[in-house]
Enzyme design. Structure first.
Site, PDB file in Angstrom:
ATOM      1  N   TYR A 121       0.857  -1.187   0.000  1.00  8.74           N
ATOM      2  CA  TYR A 121       0.000   0.000   0.000  1.00  8.74           C
ATOM      3  C   TYR A 121       0.891   1.233   0.000  1.00  8.74           C
ATOM      4  CZ  TYR A 121      -3.982  -3.004   1.326  1.00  8.74           C
ATOM      5  OH  TYR A 121      -4.966  -3.968   1.366  1.00  8.74           O
ATOM      6  N   LEU A 131     -18.659  -2.328   1.440  1.00 11.23           N
ATOM      7  CA  LEU A 131     -19.406  -1.236   0.798  1.00 11.23           C
ATOM      8  C   LEU A 131     -19.159  -1.224  -0.706  1.00 11.23           C
ATOM      9  CD1 LEU A 131     -18.758   1.687   3.318  1.00 11.23           C
ATOM     10  CD2 LEU A 131     -20.700   0.121   3.236  1.00 11.23           C
ATOM     11  N   ARG A 182     -16.360  -0.789  -2.214  1.00  7.38           N
ATOM     12  CA  ARG A 182     -15.490   0.372  -2.433  1.00  7.38           C
ATOM     13  C   ARG A 182     -16.260   1.691  -2.475  1.00  7.38           C
ATOM     14  NH1 ARG A 182     -13.912  -3.929  -4.766  1.00  7.38           N
ATOM     15  NH2 ARG A 182     -11.838  -4.713  -4.410  1.00  7.38           N
ATOM     16  N   LEU A 214     -21.916   1.155  -2.463  1.00 10.72           N
ATOM     17  CA  LEU A 214     -23.161   0.998  -1.714  1.00 10.72           C
ATOM     18  C   LEU A 214     -23.467   2.183  -0.800  1.00 10.72           C
ATOM     19  CD1 LEU A 214     -23.001  -2.792  -0.776  1.00 10.72           C
ATOM     20  CD2 LEU A 214     -24.448  -1.698  -2.486  1.00 10.72           C
ATOM     21  N   LEU A 222     -12.211   1.103 -12.323  1.00  8.85           N
ATOM     22  CA  LEU A 222     -12.952  -0.129 -12.083  1.00  8.85           C
ATOM     23  C   LEU A 222     -14.257  -0.143 -12.884  1.00  8.85           C
ATOM     24  CD1 LEU A 222     -12.508  -0.487  -8.215  1.00  8.85           C
ATOM     25  CD2 LEU A 222     -11.124  -1.493 -10.043  1.00  8.85           C
ATOM     26  N   PRO A 223     -14.616  -1.297 -13.443  1.00  3.59           N
ATOM     27  CA  PRO A 223     -15.804  -1.381 -14.298  1.00  3.59           C
ATOM     28  C   PRO A 223     -17.085  -0.872 -13.647  1.00  3.59           C
ATOM     29  CG  PRO A 223     -14.486  -3.361 -14.533  1.00  3.59           C
ATOM     30  CD  PRO A 223     -13.877  -2.580 -13.412  1.00  3.59           C
TER      31      PRO A 223
END
Length: 333
Positions: free
Chosen positions: A62, A211, A213, A216, A231-232
């Site tokens: 990270y 969630l 990412r 939600l 991201l798709p």
């Protein structure tokens, strides 16, 4: 809306540690969701520990070690109050790109040495390969971590995003405390083959992406360095369709007088006491909102009603882009 048992600790599998029912995921504190602030991140870690959170999740890749060094700073005066879950093995180039996975035994011990130094600790509580290395038998990788356990540098061995057969092979070498895998209202794939194997073997779950990412919770990537933009599910028509699904979740939350974030976390908490959701709060306000999910009591009928409205089949797009999906042993098992 409350339950007396909400703050009961949860054990990670039959051999793993007992932890607070929510873990704090620290990845977002190192800029992957846009800009971040070290001081606020440290304050959030301190607030989480003060509220009872015991497990902090990180990865040595990270921001190329930044996240571990940040946690090391945060834990200088409170190491005895926190447990550390560390992922390793993902290789990065100077520009931040992913360039492979390395699960070779010598590399495992090398990664651990650097993590111990960056974190400023004498042992790692749970150590896990971030993704399966297709070129190294999982038995070899787990065997190397088992050596670290024997030497006192690691307490427990975990897994991340692997499928049922890999889980069995790993567990045959050394007891596995938990599998870290994405699991949410709209990512329920592990329920079919993976969770039954975990139940059989006595392995717990640390669920990330609860969630999806931020999908939600209604969060939308706006910063140029927010990796979600690639991201798709956050792209084009997929995003438009997915936002319609989120609106339905908002309505359910409003009826409960809570937020969509709290409903999504409470759903995961209610699915099994053997699951510990990893919340990705990087600010104290986000932390407080997420912790309030512990006060949301969902009945079996509530769960059925929510699942009838929020169907995984309705979500548009995969959880990662195509190259990353191909790296997931959990998706190919």
């Amino acid at each position: 809306m409350t339950t007396e048992n909400a703050i009961q600790p949860r054990q990670l599998g039959s051999t793993g540690p007992t932890v607070f029912p929510l873990a704090l995921g620290c990845m977002g504190m190192s800029g992957l969701y846009g800009s971040s602030d070290d001081d606020e991140s440290i304050a959030t870690i301190h607030a989480a520990i003060d509220r009872g959170v015991t497990l902090l999740d990180t990865g040595d890749f990270y921001a190329c070690g930044h996240n571990e060094m940040l946690i090391g700073r945060a834990l200088k005066d409170r190491r005895d109050r926190a447990m550390l879950s560390v992922k390793f093995g993902a290789l990065r180039s100077p520009d931040g790109g992913f360039i492979g996975i390395d699960g070779r035994p010598a590399s495992v011990k090398n990664f651990a040495a650097y993590s111990l130094n960056r974190l400023g600790v004498e042992h790692i509580d749970i150590y896990r390969l971030a993704r399966l290395d297709p070129n190294v038998p999982i038995e070899d990788t787990i065997g190397a971590i088992a050596d670290l356990v024997q030497a006192g540098y690691v307490r427990h061995i975990g897994l991340s995003e692997v499928g049922a057969q890999t889980i069995r092979r790993a567990h045959a070498v050394h007891p596995i405390s938990d599998l870290q895998i994405e699991y949410s209202l709209i990512d329920r794939g592990p329920e079919t083959e993976i969770f039954p194997v975990l139940e059989e073997l006595g392995i717990g779950v640390t669920a990330y992406g609860v969630l999806s990412r931020g999908l939600l919770s209604g969060s939308i990537p706006t910063a140029s360095n927010d990796f979600r933009a690639s991201l798709p599910r956050f792209s084009g028509e997929n995003m438009v369709q997915n936002q319609r699904l989120v609106e339905q979740l908002k309505q359910i939350a409003a009826e409960k007088k809570v937020t969509p974030t709290q409903i999504a976390i409470a759903w995961v908490l209610a699915k099994s006491t053997k699951i510990v959701p990893v919340i990705g709060a990087r600010k104290r306000t986000q932390l407080s909102e997420s912790l309030a999910a512990l006060e949301v009591n969902l009945s079996s009928q509530d769960l059925a009603d929510i699942e009838a409205v929020i169907a995984p089949s309705a979500i548009a797009g995969t959880r990662y882009n195509e190259p990353q999906m191909k790296m997931l042993d959990s998706e190919t098992a």
